[in-house]
Write a protein that holds these residues in place. Structure first.
Motif, PDB file in Angstrom:
ATOM      1  N   ARG A 130       0.707  -1.039   0.079  1.00 49.36           N
ATOM      2  CA  ARG A 130      -0.184   0.242  -0.038  1.00 49.36           C
ATOM      3  C   ARG A 130       0.913   1.523  -0.075  1.00 49.36           C
ATOM      4  N   LEU A 131      -0.237   2.666  -0.683  1.00 51.89           N
ATOM      5  CA  LEU A 131       1.133   3.385  -0.727  1.00 51.89           C
ATOM      6  C   LEU A 131       0.954   4.861   0.031  1.00 51.89           C
ATOM      7  N   THR A 132      -0.353   4.259   0.954  1.00 49.91           N
ATOM      8  CA  THR A 132      -1.049   5.169   2.197  1.00 49.91           C
ATOM      9  C   THR A 132      -0.079   6.195   3.258  1.00 49.91           C
ATOM     10  N   PRO A 133      -0.074   6.711   3.329  1.00 49.63           N
ATOM     11  CA  PRO A 133       1.103   7.562   4.233  1.00 49.63           C
ATOM     12  C   PRO A 133       1.351   6.988   5.175  1.00 49.63           C
ATOM     13  N   ASP A 134       0.158   6.048   5.978  1.00 44.09           N
ATOM     14  CA  ASP A 134       0.608   5.368   7.039  1.00 44.09           C
ATOM     15  C   ASP A 134       1.397   3.864   6.736  1.00 44.09           C
ATOM     16  N   ALA A 135       1.290   3.536   5.835  1.00 38.88           N
ATOM     17  CA  ALA A 135       1.924   2.738   4.902  1.00 38.88           C
ATOM     18  C   ALA A 135       3.443   2.468   4.125  1.00 38.88           C
ATOM     19  N   ILE A 136       3.448   3.876   4.159  1.00 42.09           N
ATOM     20  CA  ILE A 136       4.588   4.187   3.099  1.00 42.09           C
ATOM     21  C   ILE A 136       6.322   4.190   3.647  1.00 42.09           C
ATOM     22  N   ARG A 137       6.302   3.854   5.277  1.00 43.03           N
ATOM     23  CA  ARG A 137       7.345   4.160   6.171  1.00 43.03           C
ATOM     24  C   ARG A 137       7.169   1.928   6.716  1.00 43.03           C
ATOM     25  N   TYR A 138       6.392   1.801   6.299  1.00 45.84           N
ATOM     26  CA  TYR A 138       5.996  -0.390   6.967  1.00 45.84           C
ATOM     27  C   TYR A 138       7.600  -0.599   5.837  1.00 45.84           C
ATOM     28  N   GLY A 139       8.417  -1.076   6.680  1.00 37.95           N
ATOM     29  CA  GLY A 139       9.271  -2.213   6.422  1.00 37.95           C
ATOM     30  C   GLY A 139      10.526  -2.118   6.623  1.00 37.95           C
ATOM     31  N   CYS A 140      11.159  -2.722   6.267  1.00 40.01           N
ATOM     32  CA  CYS A 140      12.654  -3.219   6.620  1.00 40.01           C
ATOM     33  C   CYS A 140      13.295  -2.574   5.836  1.00 40.01           C
ATOM     34  N   GLY A 141      14.074  -1.800   6.253  1.00 37.34           N
ATOM     35  CA  GLY A 141      15.200  -0.503   5.262  1.00 37.34           C
ATOM     36  C   GLY A 141      15.792  -1.519   5.297  1.00 37.34           C
ATOM     37  N   VAL A 142      16.450  -1.609   3.929  1.00 37.45           N
ATOM     38  CA  VAL A 142      17.451  -2.730   3.390  1.00 37.45           C
ATOM     39  C   VAL A 142      19.100  -1.192   3.034  1.00 37.45           C
ATOM     40  N   ALA A 143      18.588  -0.633   2.486  1.00 37.77           N
ATOM     41  CA  ALA A 143      18.885   0.449   1.661  1.00 37.77           C
ATOM     42  C   ALA A 143      18.886   1.681   1.611  1.00 37.77           C
ATOM     43  N   ARG A 144      20.147   2.431   1.264  1.00 36.40           N
ATOM     44  CA  ARG A 144      19.948   4.091   0.693  1.00 36.40           C
ATOM     45  C   ARG A 144      19.825   4.690  -0.560  1.00 36.40           C
ATOM     46  N   SER A 145      19.945   5.345  -0.916  1.00 37.45           N
ATOM     47  CA  SER A 145      20.087   5.843  -2.080  1.00 37.45           C
ATOM     48  C   SER A 145      20.284   7.652  -1.773  1.00 37.45           C
TER      49      SER A 145
END
Length: 206
Positions: free
Chosen positions: A25-40
C-alpha cells in the motif's frame, strides 16, 4: 493436535499475507512500513520537482510504465514501487522492494534520498532461516564431538562432510538472497529512473 497445528499454519500464512498486503500500500501510514535495506542519494534537475508535481493526479498518484508513484507534498515525500500483477509471467521473489523518496530543497537543485524497504516477514524469515542453519550445524558438531565422533579418521571425515553441507546450504542461501535483491532492486530503480525522466520533462509512455 492436528487442528492446533493447522490453525497455527493458517495463522502464520495469514500474518505473512497481511504483512505483504500492507507493505504494497502507498497510504501515508504504510509508506514507512518495512525493513530498511539500502539508501541512495540523487539530485533532481532545476525546476524538476515543480515539473514533476504537475504530473500527479488529484490523488497524488502517477502511473509509470513499470510502477507507480504517490506524492505527499505536505510530507515532502514520494513513495514508489513496481507494479505487482497477480497473473504475471515475470519472476517474483520473496523479497519485494519499495522506495520512499525524501525531498529537500537546496540552492539550485532538489536533493532526493531514496530509502529502500522489504516486508518485515521476508526479513524475519530470512534471518531465522540463516540462524537455524548456522546454529543447527554448530550444535550438531558440538554434540558429535562430545560423543567422540572425532576420535577416528572416519568420524573426522564425517564431521567435515556435515560441516561442508552446512556451509554449502548457507552459501546457497546467500546467493539466493543476493540474486533476489539485485533483481528486485533493478525493478525498483527502473521505476525510479522513469520518475526522474518525468522530472526531466521527458515523455514517458505506458
Amino acid at each position: 493436535m492436528f487442528l492446533a497445528g493447522l490453525f497455527a499454519a493458517v495463522l502464520f500464512l495469514g500474518l505473512i499475507l497481511g504483512d505483504w498486503l500492507y507493505f504494497v500500500r502507498l497510504t501515508p501510514d504504510a509508506i514507512r512500513y518495512g525493513c530498511g535495506v539500502a539508501r541512495s542519494r540523487d539530485q533532481f534537475p532545476s525546476n524538476g520537482m515543480d515539473r514533476l508535481s504537475r504530473r500527479f493526479d488529484t490523488n497524488g498518484v502517477l502511473s509509470l510504465p513499470h510502477g507507480i508513484a504517490r506524492y505527499y507534498p505536505d510530507l515532502g515525500q514520494i513513495a514508489i514501487r513496481p507494479q505487482y500483477h497477480l497473473f504475471s509471467m515475470s519472476f517474483r521473489t520473496a523479497w519485494p522492494i519499495k522506495g520512499l523518496i525524501h525531498l529537500s530543497q537546496e540552492a539550485t537543485t532538489d536533493s532526493a534520498l531514496c530509502v529502500k524497504r522489504i516486508p518485515w516477514s521476508s526479513a524475519i524469515i530470512t534471518l531465522v532461516w540463516f540462524l537455524l542453519v548456522s546454529l543447527g550445524t554448530v550444535a550438531f558438531l558440538v554434540v558429535y564431538a562430545v560423543q567422540g565422533g572425532f576420535n577416528s579418521l572416519t568420524g573426522i571425515l564425517m564431521g567435515a562432510g556435515i560441516l561442508g553441507i552446512g556451509l554449502l546450504v548457507l552459501a546457497f542461501g546467500v546467493v539466493t538472497v543476493l540474486f533476489s535483491y539485485r533483481l528486485e532492486n533493478s525493478r525498483l530503480m527502473k521505476v525510479y529512473s522513469e520518475l526522474l525522466a518525468v522530472a526531466d520533462g521527458a515523455a514517458v509512455t505506458m
